[in-house]
Design a protein around this motif. Structure first.
Motif, mmCIF file in Angstrom:
data_model
loop_
_atom_site.group_PDB
_atom_site.id
_atom_site.type_symbol
_atom_site.label_atom_id
_atom_site.label_comp_id
_atom_site.label_asym_id
_atom_site.label_seq_id
_atom_site.Cartn_x
_atom_site.Cartn_y
_atom_site.Cartn_z
ATOM 1 N N GLY A 172 9.838 3.251 10.149
ATOM 2 C CA GLY A 172 9.945 2.129 9.135
ATOM 3 C C GLY A 172 9.614 2.130 7.736
ATOM 4 N N GLY A 173 8.570 3.027 7.487
ATOM 5 C CA GLY A 173 8.162 3.222 6.250
ATOM 6 C C GLY A 173 8.846 4.237 5.483
ATOM 7 N N MET A 174 9.559 5.089 6.137
ATOM 8 C CA MET A 174 10.490 6.030 5.497
ATOM 9 C C MET A 174 11.861 4.926 5.300
ATOM 10 N N VAL A 175 12.402 4.001 5.924
ATOM 11 C CA VAL A 175 13.527 3.296 5.817
ATOM 12 C C VAL A 175 13.138 2.464 4.538
ATOM 13 N N ILE A 176 11.907 1.910 4.386
ATOM 14 C CA ILE A 176 11.461 1.093 3.198
ATOM 15 C C ILE A 176 11.522 2.102 2.083
ATOM 16 N N LEU A 177 10.854 2.921 1.951
ATOM 17 C CA LEU A 177 10.673 3.877 0.769
ATOM 18 C C LEU A 177 11.987 4.430 0.170
ATOM 19 N N TYR A 178 12.871 4.992 1.341
ATOM 20 C CA TYR A 178 13.983 5.538 0.809
ATOM 21 C C TYR A 178 15.083 4.461 0.842
ATOM 22 N N GLY A 179 15.058 3.297 1.534
ATOM 23 C CA GLY A 179 16.316 2.541 1.492
ATOM 24 C C GLY A 179 16.149 1.124 0.927
ATOM 25 N N LEU A 230 0.952 -1.336 0.036
ATOM 26 C CA LEU A 230 0.033 -0.186 -0.021
ATOM 27 C C LEU A 230 0.959 1.290 -0.029
ATOM 28 N N LEU A 231 1.919 1.267 0.890
ATOM 29 C CA LEU A 231 2.737 2.533 0.861
ATOM 30 C C LEU A 231 3.550 2.620 -0.363
ATOM 31 N N LEU A 232 3.856 1.708 -1.124
ATOM 32 C CA LEU A 232 4.563 1.571 -2.504
ATOM 33 C C LEU A 232 3.617 2.152 -3.463
ATOM 34 N N THR A 233 2.317 1.579 -3.534
ATOM 35 C CA THR A 233 1.368 2.083 -4.279
ATOM 36 C C THR A 233 1.282 3.623 -4.248
ATOM 37 N N CYS A 234 0.826 4.067 -2.956
ATOM 38 C CA CYS A 234 0.330 5.188 -2.607
ATOM 39 C C CYS A 234 1.433 6.506 -2.445
ATOM 40 N N LEU A 235 2.717 6.008 -2.148
ATOM 41 C CA LEU A 235 3.783 6.710 -1.641
ATOM 42 C C LEU A 235 4.960 6.972 -2.326
ATOM 43 N N ARG A 236 5.208 5.815 -3.320
ATOM 44 C CA ARG A 236 6.441 5.844 -4.142
ATOM 45 C C ARG A 236 6.776 6.999 -4.856
ATOM 46 N N GLY A 237 5.725 7.541 -5.661
ATOM 47 C CA GLY A 237 5.693 8.916 -6.373
ATOM 48 C C GLY A 237 6.139 10.265 -5.629
ATOM 49 N N TRP A 238 5.488 10.170 -4.355
ATOM 50 C CA TRP A 238 5.601 11.377 -3.631
ATOM 51 C C TRP A 238 7.176 11.128 -3.046
ATOM 52 N N SER A 239 7.395 10.049 -2.678
ATOM 53 C CA SER A 239 9.046 10.207 -2.171
ATOM 54 C C SER A 239 10.033 10.582 -2.872
ATOM 55 N N ARG A 240 9.731 10.441 -4.375
ATOM 56 C CA ARG A 240 10.821 10.950 -5.272
ATOM 57 C C ARG A 240 10.495 12.513 -5.770
ATOM 58 N N ARG A 241 9.504 12.997 -5.240
ATOM 59 C CA ARG A 241 9.285 14.620 -5.510
ATOM 60 C C ARG A 241 9.763 15.453 -4.560
ATOM 61 N N ILE A 278 10.451 24.544 0.386
ATOM 62 C CA ILE A 278 10.473 25.709 0.938
ATOM 63 C C ILE A 278 11.776 26.675 1.191
ATOM 64 N N GLY A 279 12.147 27.694 0.178
ATOM 65 C CA GLY A 279 13.655 27.968 0.410
ATOM 66 C C GLY A 279 14.490 26.845 -0.411
ATOM 67 N N ARG A 280 15.541 26.520 0.429
ATOM 68 C CA ARG A 280 16.228 25.290 0.244
ATOM 69 C C ARG A 280 15.760 23.961 0.794
ATOM 70 N N LEU A 281 14.852 23.831 1.656
ATOM 71 C CA LEU A 281 14.333 22.820 2.552
ATOM 72 C C LEU A 281 13.491 22.256 1.797
ATOM 73 N N ASN A 282 13.739 20.968 1.590
ATOM 74 C CA ASN A 282 12.685 19.901 1.257
ATOM 75 C C ASN A 282 12.067 19.307 2.130
ATOM 76 N N LEU A 283 10.650 19.842 2.190
ATOM 77 C CA LEU A 283 9.564 19.104 3.190
ATOM 78 C C LEU A 283 9.099 18.063 2.665
ATOM 79 N N MET A 284 9.316 17.315 1.616
ATOM 80 C CA MET A 284 8.378 16.285 1.244
ATOM 81 C C MET A 284 8.671 14.993 1.862
ATOM 82 N N PRO A 285 9.771 14.954 2.608
ATOM 83 C CA PRO A 285 10.105 13.770 3.593
ATOM 84 C C PRO A 285 9.100 13.814 4.725
ATOM 85 N N VAL A 286 8.901 15.119 5.197
ATOM 86 C CA VAL A 286 8.067 15.178 6.205
ATOM 87 C C VAL A 286 6.428 14.954 5.825
#
Length: 179
Positions: free
Chosen positions: A133-140, A56-67, A71-79
């Motif tokens: 854990g989801g972050m470790v999975i999506l990004y690693g 479910l995470l991969l289906t719903c959030l895989r695209g988001w994790s790559r965007r 805000i300025g130089r700070l990427n808030l997408m991981p949050v």
């Protein structure tokens, strides 16, 4: 969905179901020091709720994790991804508790002793752990798993599928539909 994608998805499902089982056993034996017991309700060393949750995470959030959401130089997408992981995994855990209660008369965990919990089914600390854990999975882990599947090749993936799918289905039939 093509056959190749289905086989890769099933192998990912089993890999994350196994990792979820390892996580639960680690918590039980090392963190809480309760001793070993086979977590879950199936014979095999896997917890399908983790496999379902990760797919479910991969289906719903895989695209988001790559965007990027700058805000300025700070990427808030991981949050944003972290918060979405927390919502999705908590929803899966809650749904699993109701399905297990319907099927078996109860569920396999109890969060009533936690401060921020709801009906003993979900709690904030578990949701935060699932978020991390989801972050470790999506990004690693998922990129590593995908490279491993490519390394295995299509023929070995099919062979693994042909061995593991019937075993998993037999375990499910015995423990879910015959209970």
């Amino acid at each position: 969905m093509g056959k190749r994608k289905f086989i890769a998805g099933f192998l990912c499902f089993l890999a994350y179901s196994f990792l979820g089982w390892c996580y639960e056993v680690f918590l039980e034996t090392v963190v809480y020091r309760w001793g070993f017991s086979n977590r879950g309700f199936l014979w095999g060393p896997y917890l399908p709720v983790y496999g379902v949750g990760v797919l479910l995470l991969l289906t719903c959030l895989r695209g988001w994790s790559r965007r990027k959401l700058l805000i300025g130089r700070l990427n808030l997408m991981p949050v944003v991804v972290f918060l979405a992981v927390v919502v999705l995994t908590t929803t899966v855990e809650l749904a699993a508790s109701y399905i297990l209660e319907w099927k078996t008369g109860g569920w396999l965990w109890d969060y009533t002793r936690y401060t921020y919990q709801w009906q003993g089914r979900i709690c904030l600390s578990a949701s935060m752990r699932f978020g991390l854990g989801g972050m470790v999975i999506l990004y690693g882990l998922q990129p590593l798993l995908e490279r491993s599947l490519i390394w295995l090749g299509e023929n070995r993936q099919k062979m693994l599928y042909m061995i593991l799918m019937p075993l998993f289905c037999l375990d499910l039939v015995i423990h879910v539909w015959m209970v």
